[in-house]
Design an enzyme around this catalytic site. Structure first.
Site, PDB file in Angstrom:
ATOM      1  N   CYS A 166      35.927  44.337  26.278  1.00 39.05           N
ATOM      2  CA  CYS A 166      35.099  46.057  25.937  1.00 39.05           C
ATOM      3  C   CYS A 166      36.322  46.953  25.390  1.00 39.05           C
ATOM      4  O   CYS A 166      36.890  47.897  25.346  1.00 39.05           O
ATOM      5  CB  CYS A 166      35.251  46.823  27.245  1.00 39.05           C
ATOM      6  SG  CYS A 166      33.686  45.759  28.314  1.00 39.05           S
ATOM      7  N   HIS A 306      39.270  54.623  30.074  1.00 38.18           N
ATOM      8  CA  HIS A 306      38.212  53.417  30.154  1.00 38.18           C
ATOM      9  C   HIS A 306      37.787  53.874  31.291  1.00 38.18           C
ATOM     10  O   HIS A 306      36.437  53.807  31.284  1.00 38.18           O
ATOM     11  CB  HIS A 306      39.079  51.752  30.232  1.00 38.18           C
ATOM     12  CG  HIS A 306      38.400  50.974  30.101  1.00 38.18           C
ATOM     13  ND1 HIS A 306      37.930  51.126  29.374  1.00 38.18           N
ATOM     14  CD2 HIS A 306      37.849  50.261  31.388  1.00 38.18           C
ATOM     15  CE1 HIS A 306      36.253  49.559  28.764  1.00 38.18           C
ATOM     16  NE2 HIS A 306      37.302  49.448  30.533  1.00 38.18           N
ATOM     17  N   GLU A 317      43.303  52.045  37.006  1.00 39.78           N
ATOM     18  CA  GLU A 317      43.126  53.147  35.685  1.00 39.78           C
ATOM     19  C   GLU A 317      44.286  54.466  36.645  1.00 39.78           C
ATOM     20  O   GLU A 317      45.684  54.804  35.325  1.00 39.78           O
ATOM     21  CB  GLU A 317      42.000  53.349  35.040  1.00 39.78           C
ATOM     22  CG  GLU A 317      42.642  53.666  33.955  1.00 39.78           C
ATOM     23  CD  GLU A 317      42.000  54.037  32.669  1.00 39.78           C
ATOM     24  OE1 GLU A 317      41.658  54.833  31.433  1.00 39.78           O
ATOM     25  OE2 GLU A 317      40.409  54.129  32.866  1.00 39.78           O
ATOM     26  N   LYS A 338      32.617  58.127  29.103  1.00 32.17           N
ATOM     27  CA  LYS A 338      31.684  56.846  29.459  1.00 32.17           C
ATOM     28  C   LYS A 338      30.522  57.623  30.482  1.00 32.17           C
ATOM     29  O   LYS A 338      29.096  56.814  30.683  1.00 32.17           O
ATOM     30  CB  LYS A 338      32.119  55.612  30.268  1.00 32.17           C
ATOM     31  CG  LYS A 338      32.385  54.335  28.833  1.00 32.17           C
ATOM     32  CD  LYS A 338      33.431  53.159  30.000  1.00 32.17           C
ATOM     33  CE  LYS A 338      34.080  52.330  29.006  1.00 32.17           C
ATOM     34  NZ  LYS A 338      35.216  52.389  28.399  1.00 32.17           N
ATOM     35  N   HIS A 343      28.630  52.550  29.310  1.00 32.57           N
ATOM     36  CA  HIS A 343      29.676  52.292  29.096  1.00 32.57           C
ATOM     37  C   HIS A 343      29.248  50.913  27.531  1.00 32.57           C
ATOM     38  O   HIS A 343      28.128  50.136  27.497  1.00 32.57           O
ATOM     39  CB  HIS A 343      30.146  50.343  30.141  1.00 32.57           C
ATOM     40  CG  HIS A 343      31.387  49.801  29.902  1.00 32.57           C
ATOM     41  ND1 HIS A 343      32.179  49.737  28.268  1.00 32.57           N
ATOM     42  CD2 HIS A 343      32.290  48.886  30.689  1.00 32.57           C
ATOM     43  CE1 HIS A 343      33.209  48.689  28.014  1.00 32.57           C
ATOM     44  NE2 HIS A 343      32.868  48.346  29.463  1.00 32.57           N
ATOM     45  N   PHE A 402      37.047  42.151  30.075  1.00 30.47           N
ATOM     46  CA  PHE A 402      37.542  41.502  30.909  1.00 30.47           C
ATOM     47  C   PHE A 402      38.099  40.145  29.962  1.00 30.47           C
ATOM     48  O   PHE A 402      37.865  40.105  28.908  1.00 30.47           O
ATOM     49  CB  PHE A 402      35.940  40.693  30.734  1.00 30.47           C
ATOM     50  CG  PHE A 402      34.747  41.663  31.673  1.00 30.47           C
ATOM     51  CD1 PHE A 402      36.082  42.351  32.703  1.00 30.47           C
ATOM     52  CD2 PHE A 402      33.767  41.148  32.330  1.00 30.47           C
ATOM     53  CE1 PHE A 402      34.235  43.095  33.618  1.00 30.47           C
ATOM     54  CE2 PHE A 402      33.081  41.657  32.885  1.00 30.47           C
ATOM     55  CZ  PHE A 402      33.549  42.533  33.256  1.00 30.47           C
TER      56      PHE A 402
END
Length: 416
Positions: A166, A306, A317, A338, A343, A402
């Site tokens: 991502c 994010h 975050e 998002k 996402h 990831f």
């Protein structure tokens, strides 16, 4: 950025679940629209998650011919459409540019997942490898969007893809900027695309327990930083930026939308899917982009987070932002787009960078929709539910992936 050429943004293009071009995309964010709805691409009735943020009404033939479109996975079609918009927005005259000095860095987190799905069905259901398309490999590989863009526009500068889950298109934009900064290119087409709303995509993320299962209310399922968040909502689409050296943009006499003043790239080196405790890698990425831009924490007014709506990410975050900004964390504004687009995986970094640039250009902050129940562990100003008019001279866009990949991009209002 320190020690090299200044890098500016001169063109934008998007394909998203809430808008098929930049104007539609921005208007939808201002209206707080959700792109979520029941999955229509396949029968999802036996999946834990039965909804996603699909791109609706997309016609690739507006951008590429029918024969070419049939030889492209959907993620590449999204990239080609966004690139065409960005090239037009930047006012690029292909007869007047030095094609050897213009490159393409466009990534995808997964690549042609639909192509893999369909060709795997050909192999197993039609009983034989001779049923596999000769275009299977060149349609599937994640670098092919960059290759197709360069072929269409005859761009012969640096050309490749980034893949970092991502964080993919955050890395693509940073790489493109570095190539300009060091003098290897005058202009770069950069960003990312993704199209993974397919049986294997939804099934795989369901197996990880990463997706929201709020099947009775898809429109309110993506709820970053909300106490009742239960996972992310899969999105898709593409985002492309045109970056140029300031000198080259001025020579062309084009509008400058923003300056890419700095970036920070780090790794958690911690876990395959979970963020490092306290957002350690994210902290370092934001500090590095501030250092690169020569700015102080208090210079930042907005962060496009994010913000996935997964319990670990949003908490970490938030902790990372507080670690970097201290008391100023409570004065700046943070939002997750998002909540509206879902996402978009490898496209997220580019689409959210574009949202950040538009926030600077319009001096309005896009909201975090579906923010209803505050989480005591997420206690910042997340621009809840409605946009806010705000002076924004400097903003950060965060993307994490990831594997522990972190990319933070810092954009500023252009000043000569």
């Amino acid at each position: 950025m320190k020690g090299g050429k200044r890098v500016v943004v001169t063109g934008l293009g998007v394909v998203t679940p809430i808008g098929l071009d930049v104007g539609e995309f921005w208007q939808a964010m201002m209206e707080g629209k959700s792109g979520a709805g029941p999955i229509t691409y396949f029968d999802a009735s036996n999946y834990d998650t039965k909804f996603a943020c699909e791109v609706k009404g997309f016609d690739p033939l507006k951008y590429i011919d029918k024969k070419s479109s049939q030889r492209m996975d959907l993620f590449t079609q999204f990239a080609m459409a966004a690139a065409a918009q960005a090239v037009q927005d930047a006012g690029i005259d292909l007869e007047k540019i030095d094609h050897d000095r213009v490159g393409v860095v466009v990534g995808s987190g997964i690549g042609g997942m639909w192509t893999y799905q369909k060709q795997q069905e050909n192999l197993f259901e039609r009983k034989g490898p001779d049923r596999i398309s000769p275009f299977f490999i060149p349609m599937m590989i994640s670098d092919i969007a960059a290759g197709q863009i360069s072929i269409k526009y005859r761009l012969k500068g640096p050309n490749y893809a980034t893949t970092s889950a991502c964080a993919t298109s955050g890395h693509a934009i940073a790489d493109a900027a570095m190539l300009i900064e060091r003098g290897d290119a005058d202009m770069m087409i950069t960003g990312g695309a993704e199209a993974a709303i397919c049986p294997m995509g939804i099934g795989g993320f369901n197996s990880m327990k990463a997706l929201s299962t709020r099947n009775d209310d898809p429109q309110h399922a993506s709820r970053p930083f909300d106490a009742r968040r239960d996972g992310f909502v899969m999105g898709e689409g593409g985002g492309i930026l045109v970056l140029e050296s300031l000198e080259h943009a001025k020579k062309r006499g084009v509008k400058i939308l923003a300056e890419l003043a700095g970036f920070g790239l780090t790794a958690d080196a911690y876990h395959l899917t979970q963020p490092a405790p306290g957002g350690e890698g994210a902290v370092k990425a934001m500090r590095l982009c501030l250092k690169d831009a020569g700015l102080k924490p208090e210079d930042i007014e907005y962060i496009n987070a994010h913000g996935t709506a997964t319990p670990p990410n949003d908490k970490n975050e938030t902790e990372a932002i507080k670690a970097v900004f201290g008391d100023h964390a409570y004065k700046l504004h943070v939002s997750s787009t998002k909540s509206m687009t879902g996402h978009q995986l490898g496209a997220a970094g580019a689409v959210e960078a574009i949202a950040t640039i538009l926030a600077i250009a319009n001096q309005i902050l896009p909201p975090t929709i579906n923010y209803e129940v505050p989480d005591p562990e997420c206690d910042l100003n997340y621009v809840p539910n409605k946009p806010i008019k705000k002076t924004v001279n400097a903003a950060i866009s965060n993307t994490y992936g990831f594997g522990g990949h972190n990319a933070s991009l810092l954009f500023t209002r252009f000043a000569s």
